[in-house]
Design an enzyme around this catalytic site. Sequence first.
Site, PDB file in Angstrom:
ATOM      1  N   TYR A 152      38.219  45.634   7.971  1.00 17.73           N
ATOM      2  CA  TYR A 152      37.110  46.010   8.649  1.00 17.73           C
ATOM      3  C   TYR A 152      37.102  45.907  10.055  1.00 17.73           C
ATOM      4  CZ  TYR A 152      32.335  46.844  10.266  1.00 17.73           C
ATOM      5  OH  TYR A 152      31.579  47.063  11.101  1.00 17.73           O
ATOM      6  N   ARG A 175      31.377  42.882   8.893  1.00 15.04           N
ATOM      7  CA  ARG A 175      31.808  41.870   9.015  1.00 15.04           C
ATOM      8  C   ARG A 175      31.470  40.712   8.142  1.00 15.04           C
ATOM      9  NH1 ARG A 175      29.309  39.964  12.633  1.00 15.04           N
ATOM     10  NH2 ARG A 175      27.997  41.675  13.167  1.00 15.04           N
ATOM     11  N   SER A 185      23.750  43.456  16.233  1.00 13.07           N
ATOM     12  CA  SER A 185      24.513  44.690  15.511  1.00 13.07           C
ATOM     13  C   SER A 185      23.703  45.587  14.727  1.00 13.07           C
ATOM     14  CB  SER A 185      25.326  44.045  14.478  1.00 13.07           C
ATOM     15  OG  SER A 185      26.475  43.214  15.242  1.00 13.07           O
ATOM     16  N   ALA A 186      24.183  46.805  14.904  1.00 14.16           N
ATOM     17  CA  ALA A 186      23.365  48.035  14.396  1.00 14.16           C
ATOM     18  C   ALA A 186      21.669  48.029  14.930  1.00 14.16           C
ATOM     19  CB  ALA A 186      23.476  48.160  12.723  1.00 14.16           C
ATOM     20  N   CYS A 187      21.556  47.671  16.227  1.00 16.39           N
ATOM     21  CA  CYS A 187      20.056  47.686  16.699  1.00 16.39           C
ATOM     22  C   CYS A 187      20.031  48.486  18.040  1.00 16.39           C
ATOM     23  CB  CYS A 187      19.637  46.085  16.965  1.00 16.39           C
ATOM     24  SG  CYS A 187      19.536  45.267  15.586  1.00 16.39           S
ATOM     25  N   LYS A 218      35.450  41.711  18.559  1.00 17.06           N
ATOM     26  CA  LYS A 218      34.440  40.822  18.538  1.00 17.06           C
ATOM     27  C   LYS A 218      35.173  39.362  18.760  1.00 17.06           C
ATOM     28  CE  LYS A 218      30.993  42.857  18.507  1.00 17.06           C
ATOM     29  NZ  LYS A 218      30.665  43.818  17.703  1.00 17.06           N
ATOM     30  N   ASN A 228      26.638  51.054   6.733  1.00 11.99           N
ATOM     31  CA  ASN A 228      27.548  50.505   7.872  1.00 11.99           C
ATOM     32  C   ASN A 228      28.628  51.436   7.814  1.00 11.99           C
ATOM     33  OD1 ASN A 228      27.965  48.949  10.127  1.00 11.99           O
ATOM     34  ND2 ASN A 228      29.573  47.754   8.820  1.00 11.99           N
ATOM     35  N   GLY A 263      35.282  44.748  12.976  1.00  9.87           N
ATOM     36  CA  GLY A 263      35.047  43.313  13.426  1.00  9.87           C
ATOM     37  C   GLY A 263      35.955  42.239  12.844  1.00  9.87           C
ATOM     38  N   ARG A 281      30.989  54.034   9.663  1.00  9.67           N
ATOM     39  CA  ARG A 281      31.501  54.058  10.995  1.00  9.67           C
ATOM     40  C   ARG A 281      32.221  55.166  11.433  1.00  9.67           C
ATOM     41  NH1 ARG A 281      29.459  49.491  14.258  1.00  9.67           N
ATOM     42  NH2 ARG A 281      28.118  48.113  12.984  1.00  9.67           N
ATOM     43  N   THR A 288      24.744  51.397  20.919  1.00  7.64           N
ATOM     44  CA  THR A 288      25.641  52.751  21.090  1.00  7.64           C
ATOM     45  C   THR A 288      24.698  53.882  21.452  1.00  7.64           C
ATOM     46  OG1 THR A 288      27.332  51.819  19.557  1.00  7.64           O
ATOM     47  CG2 THR A 288      27.459  54.317  20.046  1.00  7.64           C
ATOM     48  N   ASN A 289      23.649  53.995  20.802  1.00  3.43           N
ATOM     49  CA  ASN A 289      22.750  55.042  21.234  1.00  3.43           C
ATOM     50  C   ASN A 289      22.114  55.056  22.560  1.00  3.43           C
ATOM     51  OD1 ASN A 289      21.909  56.895  18.793  1.00  3.43           O
ATOM     52  ND2 ASN A 289      22.100  54.851  17.822  1.00  3.43           N
ATOM     53  N   HIS A 338      28.033  40.665  24.332  1.00  2.00           N
ATOM     54  CA  HIS A 338      27.634  41.881  23.279  1.00  2.00           C
ATOM     55  C   HIS A 338      26.733  42.711  23.944  1.00  2.00           C
ATOM     56  CE1 HIS A 338      26.880  42.638  18.783  1.00  2.00           C
ATOM     57  NE2 HIS A 338      27.535  43.584  19.367  1.00  2.00           N
ATOM     58  N   ASP A 360      29.329  48.113  23.805  1.00  2.00           N
ATOM     59  CA  ASP A 360      29.446  47.018  22.705  1.00  2.00           C
ATOM     60  C   ASP A 360      29.680  45.646  23.638  1.00  2.00           C
ATOM     61  OD1 ASP A 360      29.028  46.241  20.108  1.00  2.00           O
ATOM     62  OD2 ASP A 360      31.110  45.631  20.067  1.00  2.00           O
ATOM     63  N   GLU A 400      13.970  59.196  23.933  1.00  2.00           N
ATOM     64  CA  GLU A 400      12.635  58.842  24.625  1.00  2.00           C
ATOM     65  C   GLU A 400      12.707  57.422  25.025  1.00  2.00           C
ATOM     66  OE1 GLU A 400      10.128  61.135  24.544  1.00  2.00           O
ATOM     67  OE2 GLU A 400      10.906  62.508  22.874  1.00  2.00           O
ATOM     68  N   ASN A 401      13.717  56.734  24.914  1.00  2.00           N
ATOM     69  CA  ASN A 401      13.802  55.479  25.499  1.00  2.00           C
ATOM     70  C   ASN A 401      14.150  55.523  26.877  1.00  2.00           C
ATOM     71  OD1 ASN A 401      13.354  54.093  22.998  1.00  2.00           O
ATOM     72  ND2 ASN A 401      15.448  53.982  22.451  1.00  2.00           N
TER      73      ASN A 401
HETATM   74  P1  GTP Z   1      26.698  47.881  16.635  1.00  2.00           P
HETATM   75  O1  GTP Z   1      27.881  48.900  16.571  1.00  2.00           O
HETATM   76  O2  GTP Z   1      26.737  47.462  15.117  1.00  2.00           O
HETATM   77  O3  GTP Z   1      26.887  46.829  17.705  1.00  2.00           O
HETATM   78  O4  GTP Z   1      25.419  48.861  16.594  1.00  2.00           O
HETATM   79  P2  GTP Z   1      24.566  49.114  17.727  1.00  2.00           P
HETATM   80  O5  GTP Z   1      23.740  47.958  18.309  1.00  2.00           O
HETATM   81  O6  GTP Z   1      25.516  49.955  18.758  1.00  2.00           O
HETATM   82  O7  GTP Z   1      23.405  50.149  17.081  1.00  2.00           O
HETATM   83  P3  GTP Z   1      23.494  51.652  17.179  1.00  2.00           P
HETATM   84  O8  GTP Z   1      23.047  52.489  18.493  1.00  2.00           O
HETATM   85  O9  GTP Z   1      24.553  52.161  16.390  1.00  2.00           O
HETATM   86  O10 GTP Z   1      22.216  51.995  16.285  1.00  2.00           O
HETATM   87  C1  GTP Z   1      22.166  51.282  14.819  1.00  2.00           C
HETATM   88  C2  GTP Z   1      20.953  52.027  14.005  1.00  2.00           C
HETATM   89  O11 GTP Z   1      19.822  52.029  14.920  1.00  2.00           O
HETATM   90  C3  GTP Z   1      21.468  53.437  13.768  1.00  2.00           C
HETATM   91  O12 GTP Z   1      21.123  53.940  12.412  1.00  2.00           O
HETATM   92  C4  GTP Z   1      20.531  54.151  14.771  1.00  2.00           C
HETATM   93  O13 GTP Z   1      20.155  55.708  14.379  1.00  2.00           O
HETATM   94  C5  GTP Z   1      19.232  53.362  14.939  1.00  2.00           C
HETATM   95  N1  GTP Z   1      18.756  53.469  16.238  1.00  2.00           N
HETATM   96  C6  GTP Z   1      19.226  53.360  17.589  1.00  2.00           C
HETATM   97  N2  GTP Z   1      18.373  53.415  18.527  1.00  2.00           N
HETATM   98  C7  GTP Z   1      17.140  53.616  17.981  1.00  2.00           C
HETATM   99  C8  GTP Z   1      15.839  53.894  18.388  1.00  2.00           C
HETATM  100  O14 GTP Z   1      15.618  53.850  19.629  1.00  2.00           O
HETATM  101  N3  GTP Z   1      14.648  53.953  17.385  1.00  2.00           N
HETATM  102  C9  GTP Z   1      15.092  54.070  16.246  1.00  2.00           C
HETATM  103  N4  GTP Z   1      14.107  54.100  15.260  1.00  2.00           N
HETATM  104  N5  GTP Z   1      16.163  53.707  15.605  1.00  2.00           N
HETATM  105  C10 GTP Z   1      17.356  53.623  16.517  1.00  2.00           C
HETATM  106  C1  SPV Z   2      29.029  44.519  15.175  1.00  2.00           C
HETATM  107  O1  SPV Z   2      28.829  44.334  14.086  1.00  2.00           O
HETATM  108  O2  SPV Z   2      28.306  44.401  16.281  1.00  2.00           O
HETATM  109  C2  SPV Z   2      29.745  45.931  15.739  1.00  2.00           C
HETATM  110  C3  SPV Z   2      30.878  46.354  14.513  1.00  2.00           C
HETATM  111  O3  SPV Z   2      29.972  46.431  16.651  1.00  2.00           O
HETATM  112  S1  SPV Z   2      32.168  45.315  14.511  1.00  2.00           S
HETATM  113  O4  SPV Z   2      33.260  45.495  15.447  1.00  2.00           O
HETATM  114  O5  SPV Z   2      32.742  45.244  13.315  1.00  2.00           O
HETATM  115  O6  SPV Z   2      31.645  43.901  14.792  1.00  2.00           O
HETATM  116 MN    MN Z   3      28.205  45.812  18.038  1.00  2.00          MN
END
Ligand code: GTP
Ligand code: SPV
Ligand code: MN
Length: 589
Positions: free
Chosen positions: A201, A73, A252-254, A210, A372, A203, A374, A257-258, A230, A277, A500-501
């Site tokens: 891309y 983005r 984002s990426a925190c 978004k 990034n 987003g 995906r 999804t996991n 979000h 999301d 473990e979460n």
């Molecule tokens: P967006 O799609 O951008 O919104 O990301 P998201 O918030 O869905 O994050 P996602 O679950 O894809 O995780 C982002 C990154 O963080 C990945 O590389 C994961 O492997 C890592 N990650 C997720 N959960 C954990 C965790 O509990 N511990 C650690 N150390 N890393 C994590």
């Molecule tokens: C984010 O960046 O929070 C995502 C990927 O989930 S995107 O849909 O590109 O915004």
């Molecule tokens: Mn997101």
Amino acid sequence: MATHLEQWVQKQAELTKPDKIYWMDGSEAEAKKLVKIGLEEEKINGNNIFKELNQKEYPNAFFHRSHPTDVSRTEHLTFVCVPNKEDAGPNNNWMEPSEGKAKMLGLFDGCMKGRTMYVIPYTMGNPESPYSKACVQLSDSAYVAVSMRIMTRVGRQATDKIGNSENFAKSLHSIGDLNPERRFIMHFPEENLIMSFGSGYGGNALLGKKCFSLRIASALGKKEGWLAEHMIIIGVESPDGKVTYFLGAFPSACGKTNLALLDPVLKGYKVRTLGDDIAWINVGKDGRLYAINPEMGFFGVAPGTGDKTNPIMIKTLKNNKYFPTLFTNTAIDNDTNTPWWEGLSDKTPENLTDWQGNKYDASSGKPAAHPNSRFTVSALNCPSMAEEFNSPQGVPISGIIFGGRRKTTIPLVYETKSWDEGVFAASIMGSETTAAAAHQSGVVRRDPMAMLPFCGYNMGDYFKHWLGFGKKVKHLPKVFMVNWFRKGEDGSFLWPGFRENSRILKWMIDRIEGKAGAKDTPIGLMPKDGELDLSGLDIPKASMDKLLEVNKTEWAAEIPDIEKFYSQFGDRVPAELKKQLEELKKKFA
Ligand code: GTP
Ligand code: SPV
Ligand code: MN
């Protein structure tokens, strides 16, 4: 007589001048046809936009390589166009609507010559839900058209819902020439319109996500009394069979999804996935908050996804139910013709092509997959998807989790003591920036409710809107703060995270049910010694102490940055929050 929708499409075609106009019906046969176009005809940078992957290991999977300048983005090119700059707030780039419109009309003029314009009618949310919205996106990219079919509900139900109404969400998208100098994502909330030019891309280009479901929808929610957030939505089944529904906001990426597809290590617990999301949250007749996920698929970060960290996502990606699954900017293992990324396997395969199409040299120290990179996959392929996913009313929420990515300061988990305290804690949330947006990674920035890049109006007003639910909602959920990312002195994560979460979710459920105690700290309630279930987990006591530490010096250091952040919003910051900030200051003075 042509419907309003048909007239609008005609008008956009007169502007963009495509060779062909194609109305999508959302069928699988159509998706196959579009993928074929991507395999054989449509190109980016001289390469076909899709490449078939190993269909035995990854049924229905295709690879896409984007333009190398178009991998995340672009927040600096994203605008909210409302008449009054103050209403967009310092959290948004602003342009006067007529100026924004003129700029975009210039870019769109004739931009689809020689191309096909895909008309993509879709709904966000189950069309039967009173909270769902009917939308149409026009795009000249088959990648976007196919992705929209995975991420949203494309087809006849959407055109039926629109009928002859003028009241549908309108989006116009063109990849243009992918020149970052000619790239803009503009929102016109007053016209329920999004115009996006120059990027393919996620987003920036899948405008139901978004752009509509957060930026436009958050402004709608402010007007109509609901929230567009979000957030993930999960139901956690405990051993006694009870299901507790949570929302979870992480930048984002925190980790959204996991957490949404979590396979708990704790025996007897199970996560039912509802969304990874975005959540739309309404107040139900019974005085509780109810949430629906407007999306139909996952656009997830590939790196870090593996059998140990996220086995359910690996199963989802290999499922053959819903066509197709896309992998964008990962590496490719040439021996097997499968996608690969850091974290998929412990060993890096010998014969990789990197995300830019070059032979991968492991000694370069660079990752093979873009950080990034995906996948785009249907929720229907996910084995943990909840049956109640399509529920028109949504699910009743008992807990809200907020979490950022912080090396220091923020403990593994704490519970806030009231709605206002929860809103305050979420409003001062900080997180290290990631590769999901085009900026320097790893810098702490305030990201209230994980909504900084997605709140479509002044964030001071947004805080007020949030506080308002404290009065409106009879049965308020508990608000928890978490941080999976605290690091030790050697720079490694102190908490094992991922599956473990579930241990933290268990404590939250027990708190909600009144079964677990907690101790008071200056920032809120935290698990007493022995109250987190750490059975079977080999974690040093010193690490646990550090994870749960409230360090006075670190917290004191947060305060100037929080004050600076708040001050941008001037008197739009609600008095309740200013008061809480004063109290926090006193605690750490
Ligand atoms: P967006 O799609 O951008 O919104 O990301 P998201 O918030 O869905 O994050 P996602 O679950 O894809 O995780 C982002 C990154 O963080 C990945 O590389 C994961 O492997 C890592 N990650 C997720 N959960 C954990 C965790 O509990 N511990 C650690 N150390 N890393 C994590
Ligand atoms: C984010 O960046 O929070 C995502 C990927 O989930 S995107 O849909 O590109 O915004
Ligand atoms: Mn997101």
